[in-house]
Design a protein around this motif. Structure first.
Motif, short mmCIF file in Angstrom:
data_model
loop_
_atom_site.label_atom_id
_atom_site.label_comp_id
_atom_site.label_asym_id
_atom_site.label_seq_id
_atom_site.Cartn_x
_atom_site.Cartn_y
_atom_site.Cartn_z
N ILE A 6 0.86 -1.18 0.00
CA ILE A 6 0.00 0.00 0.00
C ILE A 6 0.90 1.23 0.00
CG2 ILE A 6 -1.71 1.29 1.32
CD1 ILE A 6 -2.71 -1.44 2.36
N ASP A 7 0.62 2.16 -0.91
CA ASP A 7 1.45 3.34 -1.06
C ASP A 7 1.11 4.46 -0.07
OD1 ASP A 7 2.96 2.43 -3.33
OD2 ASP A 7 1.16 2.76 -4.54
N LEU A 8 -0.18 4.62 0.25
CA LEU A 8 -0.60 5.75 1.05
C LEU A 8 -1.86 5.39 1.82
CD1 LEU A 8 -0.43 9.37 0.09
CD2 LEU A 8 -2.69 8.53 0.67
N ALA A 139 -1.99 11.87 5.99
CA ALA A 139 -1.65 10.88 4.97
C ALA A 139 -0.35 10.23 5.44
CB ALA A 139 -1.44 11.54 3.61
N LEU A 140 -0.33 8.91 5.50
CA LEU A 140 0.88 8.18 5.89
C LEU A 140 1.45 7.48 4.67
CD1 LEU A 140 -0.33 6.37 9.15
CD2 LEU A 140 0.94 8.50 8.98
N TYR A 141 2.77 7.57 4.53
CA TYR A 141 3.43 6.86 3.44
C TYR A 141 4.83 6.46 3.90
CZ TYR A 141 4.97 11.69 2.52
OH TYR A 141 5.45 12.97 2.64
N GLN A 142 5.44 5.59 3.13
CA GLN A 142 6.74 5.01 3.50
C GLN A 142 7.84 6.07 3.48
OE1 GLN A 142 7.18 1.46 3.85
NE2 GLN A 142 4.99 1.17 3.64
N MET A 147 8.69 7.47 -4.39
CA MET A 147 7.26 7.76 -4.46
C MET A 147 6.87 7.83 -5.94
SD MET A 147 4.95 10.83 -2.86
CE MET A 147 5.18 10.35 -1.17
N ALA A 148 6.02 6.93 -6.34
CA ALA A 148 5.55 6.90 -7.72
C ALA A 148 4.84 8.20 -8.06
CB ALA A 148 4.62 5.70 -7.92
N THR A 153 0.93 12.65 -7.11
CA THR A 153 -0.23 13.36 -7.63
C THR A 153 -1.41 13.23 -6.66
OG1 THR A 153 0.52 13.01 -9.90
CG2 THR A 153 -1.82 13.55 -9.59
N LEU A 154 -1.63 12.04 -6.17
CA LEU A 154 -2.72 11.82 -5.21
C LEU A 154 -2.49 12.62 -3.93
CD1 LEU A 154 -5.28 10.44 -4.16
CD2 LEU A 154 -3.85 8.50 -3.45
N LEU A 155 -1.27 12.61 -3.41
CA LEU A 155 -0.97 13.35 -2.18
C LEU A 155 -1.19 14.84 -2.39
CD1 LEU A 155 0.02 13.24 0.74
CD2 LEU A 155 2.35 13.37 -0.13
#
Length: 171
Positions: A6-8, A139-142, A147-148, A153-155
């Motif tokens: 999961i990316d985000l 928003a949590l991400y690695q 980051m793709a 774009t989504l963030l």
């Protein structure tokens, strides 16, 4: 997130100390609320210590029920533990909202969740002079992970959209 690729993730509340980057999307005030029908039948709440005389709706999670409600006013902190034997408990926030609208009791809910209900008169905010702990949206991400472009774009979209929507929430 890693195991499931999961990316985000979007999360309410203060993220736990972890290896993830937490990007604040929006503030999020939590308030006590109840339906006009419930208030007409049971009367108005004037102080947090009076909660023991009212029906309460408690949201549960993997960490247990969120039945310790704390409030602050003018630097004074009041804490109230909702007795679970007398409360309705669910792990579904939408159901807790629905129960409050149907007049089953007082709930601690996010303004993101109930602002339309308050504007429509389905719910009333109780004790607005007492603040409860905020549960900001993140928003949590690695961390240190490529980051793709689709995730970037989504963030960027989420940050813009949450900022716009935050302006419409009732404070």
């Amino acid at each position: 997130m890693l195991q499931d690729d999961i990316d985000l993730v979007i999360r309410f509340g203060v993220p736990p100390n972890s290896s993830f980057v937490a990007r604040l999307l929006a503030p999020n005030r939590r308030v006590l609320c109840a339906s006009p029908r419930y208030l007409a039948k049971h009367g108005a709440l004037e102080h947090p210590r009076e909660l023991e005389h009212f029906d309460c709706i408690v949201l549960g999670s993997a960490d247990g029920p969120a039945n310790d409600w704390q409030f602050t006013r003018n630097g004074k902190v009041e804490s109230y533990t909702v007795p679970l034997a007398d409360a309705r408990e669910t792990n579904d926030g939408a159901l807790a909202r629905e129960w409050a609208i149907r007049g089953y009791g007082i709930a601690m809910k996010s303004m993101w969740d109930i602002s339309a209900d308050v504007r429509a008169g389905r719910l009333k905010i109780l004790l607005p002079q007492w603040r409860s702990a905020d549960a900001p949206v993140h928003a949590l991400y690695q961390r240190n992970r490529y980051m793709a472009p689709r995730v970037r774009t989504l963030l960027d979209f989420l940050i813009k959209r949450f900022t716009e929507e935050s302006r419409h929430l009732m404070e």
